[in-house]
Design an enzyme around this catalytic site. Sequence first.
Site, mmCIF file in Angstrom:
data_model
loop_
_atom_site.group_PDB
_atom_site.id
_atom_site.type_symbol
_atom_site.label_atom_id
_atom_site.label_comp_id
_atom_site.label_asym_id
_atom_site.label_seq_id
_atom_site.Cartn_x
_atom_site.Cartn_y
_atom_site.Cartn_z
ATOM 1 N N THR A 10 10.105 -80.534 -21.646
ATOM 2 C CA THR A 10 9.691 -81.174 -20.396
ATOM 3 C C THR A 10 10.125 -80.328 -19.213
ATOM 4 O OG1 THR A 10 9.947 -83.133 -18.991
ATOM 5 C CG2 THR A 10 11.821 -82.604 -20.380
ATOM 6 N N ASN A 12 10.390 -81.977 -16.316
ATOM 7 C CA ASN A 12 10.835 -83.029 -15.404
ATOM 8 C C ASN A 12 12.359 -83.192 -15.529
ATOM 9 O OD1 ASN A 12 11.540 -85.583 -14.336
ATOM 10 N ND2 ASN A 12 9.439 -86.317 -14.578
ATOM 11 N N LYS A 15 13.742 -86.678 -16.252
ATOM 12 C CA LYS A 15 13.675 -87.104 -17.666
ATOM 13 C C LYS A 15 14.843 -86.507 -18.431
ATOM 14 C CE LYS A 15 8.632 -87.414 -18.409
ATOM 15 N NZ LYS A 15 7.512 -86.783 -19.129
ATOM 16 N N ASP A 71 5.986 -88.008 -23.233
ATOM 17 C CA ASP A 71 4.866 -88.265 -22.340
ATOM 18 C C ASP A 71 4.890 -89.744 -22.012
ATOM 19 O OD1 ASP A 71 2.689 -86.618 -21.077
ATOM 20 O OD2 ASP A 71 1.542 -88.379 -21.696
ATOM 21 N N GLY A 152 9.618 -91.136 -10.090
ATOM 22 C CA GLY A 152 8.241 -91.560 -10.347
ATOM 23 C C GLY A 152 7.917 -92.911 -9.727
ATOM 24 N N TYR A 153 7.397 -93.798 -10.557
ATOM 25 C CA TYR A 153 6.954 -95.111 -10.080
ATOM 26 C C TYR A 153 8.083 -96.144 -10.047
ATOM 27 C CZ TYR A 153 2.227 -93.214 -10.879
ATOM 28 O OH TYR A 153 1.072 -92.453 -10.832
HETATM 29 P P1 ITT Z 1 6.574 -83.350 -18.313
HETATM 30 O O1 ITT Z 1 5.120 -83.491 -18.703
HETATM 31 O O2 ITT Z 1 6.974 -81.950 -17.992
HETATM 32 O O3 ITT Z 1 7.496 -83.998 -19.303
HETATM 33 P P2 ITT Z 1 5.831 -85.090 -16.085
HETATM 34 O O4 ITT Z 1 6.589 -85.579 -14.891
HETATM 35 O O5 ITT Z 1 4.528 -84.379 -15.842
HETATM 36 O O6 ITT Z 1 6.826 -84.176 -16.941
HETATM 37 P P3 ITT Z 1 4.389 -87.063 -17.644
HETATM 38 O O7 ITT Z 1 3.271 -86.101 -17.942
HETATM 39 O O8 ITT Z 1 4.940 -87.866 -18.762
HETATM 40 O O9 ITT Z 1 5.639 -86.316 -17.008
HETATM 41 O O10 ITT Z 1 3.908 -87.973 -16.455
HETATM 42 C C1 ITT Z 1 4.380 -89.245 -16.302
HETATM 43 C C2 ITT Z 1 4.238 -89.739 -14.883
HETATM 44 O O11 ITT Z 1 4.848 -91.025 -14.896
HETATM 45 C C3 ITT Z 1 4.969 -88.914 -13.835
HETATM 46 O O12 ITT Z 1 4.342 -89.121 -12.577
HETATM 47 C C4 ITT Z 1 6.348 -89.541 -13.808
HETATM 48 O O13 ITT Z 1 6.945 -89.437 -12.542
HETATM 49 C C5 ITT Z 1 6.041 -90.990 -14.151
HETATM 50 N N1 ITT Z 1 7.128 -91.525 -14.985
HETATM 51 C C6 ITT Z 1 7.512 -91.121 -16.234
HETATM 52 N N2 ITT Z 1 8.590 -91.792 -16.644
HETATM 53 C C7 ITT Z 1 8.910 -92.634 -15.635
HETATM 54 C C8 ITT Z 1 9.948 -93.556 -15.432
HETATM 55 O O14 ITT Z 1 10.908 -93.741 -16.341
HETATM 56 N N3 ITT Z 1 9.973 -94.238 -14.294
HETATM 57 C C9 ITT Z 1 9.025 -94.051 -13.354
HETATM 58 N N4 ITT Z 1 8.030 -93.180 -13.445
HETATM 59 C C10 ITT Z 1 7.963 -92.471 -14.570
#
Ligand code: ITT
Length: 195
Positions: A10, A12, A15, A71, A152-153
Amino acid sequence: MKVVKLLLATNNAKKVEEIRKLLPSGFELLTLKDVGFSDEIPETTNTIVGNSRQKARFVYDKTGINCLSDDSGLEIIALNGRPGVDSAHYAGLPPDNSKNIDRVLLEMNDISDRTARFVTIMTLILNGNEYQFEGEIYGAITVNLFGSNGFGYDPIFIPEGHAKTFAEMEAVDKNQISHRAKALQKLKEFFSDMS
Ligand code: ITT
């Protein structure tokens, strides 16, 4: 249990922070930065399950290191499951968290059924074999943003049975109940069943 070494597939950092807190001992977690991996990881399928698998497979195939991807998405019932697989770039590219939230709140304007769920699919690739673990949590979308913890959200999601958004909770409280915590619980059970 023998120490399990896993590369987190990841980009992020939030995460990574949560996963580190949720897998405190028995796991040695490496980041992409730790191993000098900077390729762009594709996410081109149209499902969360597919993208999770694609991310883990891509990183494993390039590094040969056992790895774990995450994801995740926010699925809102009244929006037919959107933003779902498009959660990261719901307001377009490049991904912009605050624009994503604005779009969700706008689309939810005047909608009374605010039920939503967060879902995480984690893919583990262990010695070339693939395993998936799912976690979900139901809750409700607020009408405004509340709190600044998490990412995120989190500022617009109140988990069921609670009065605060994830962003108003301390990390330790989100980590007791979150979608990510539930998926990682299954992963921990998987490893303890093996030993
Ligand atoms: P990676 O793909 O590199 O792991 P990403 O941020 O692009 O990172 P995702 O493709 O899984 O992650 O996208 C998920 C979206 O949902 C992203 O906008 C996150 O900020 C949000 N998200 C994921 N987990 C969350 C959480 O625990 N609380 C709030 N928002 C979350």
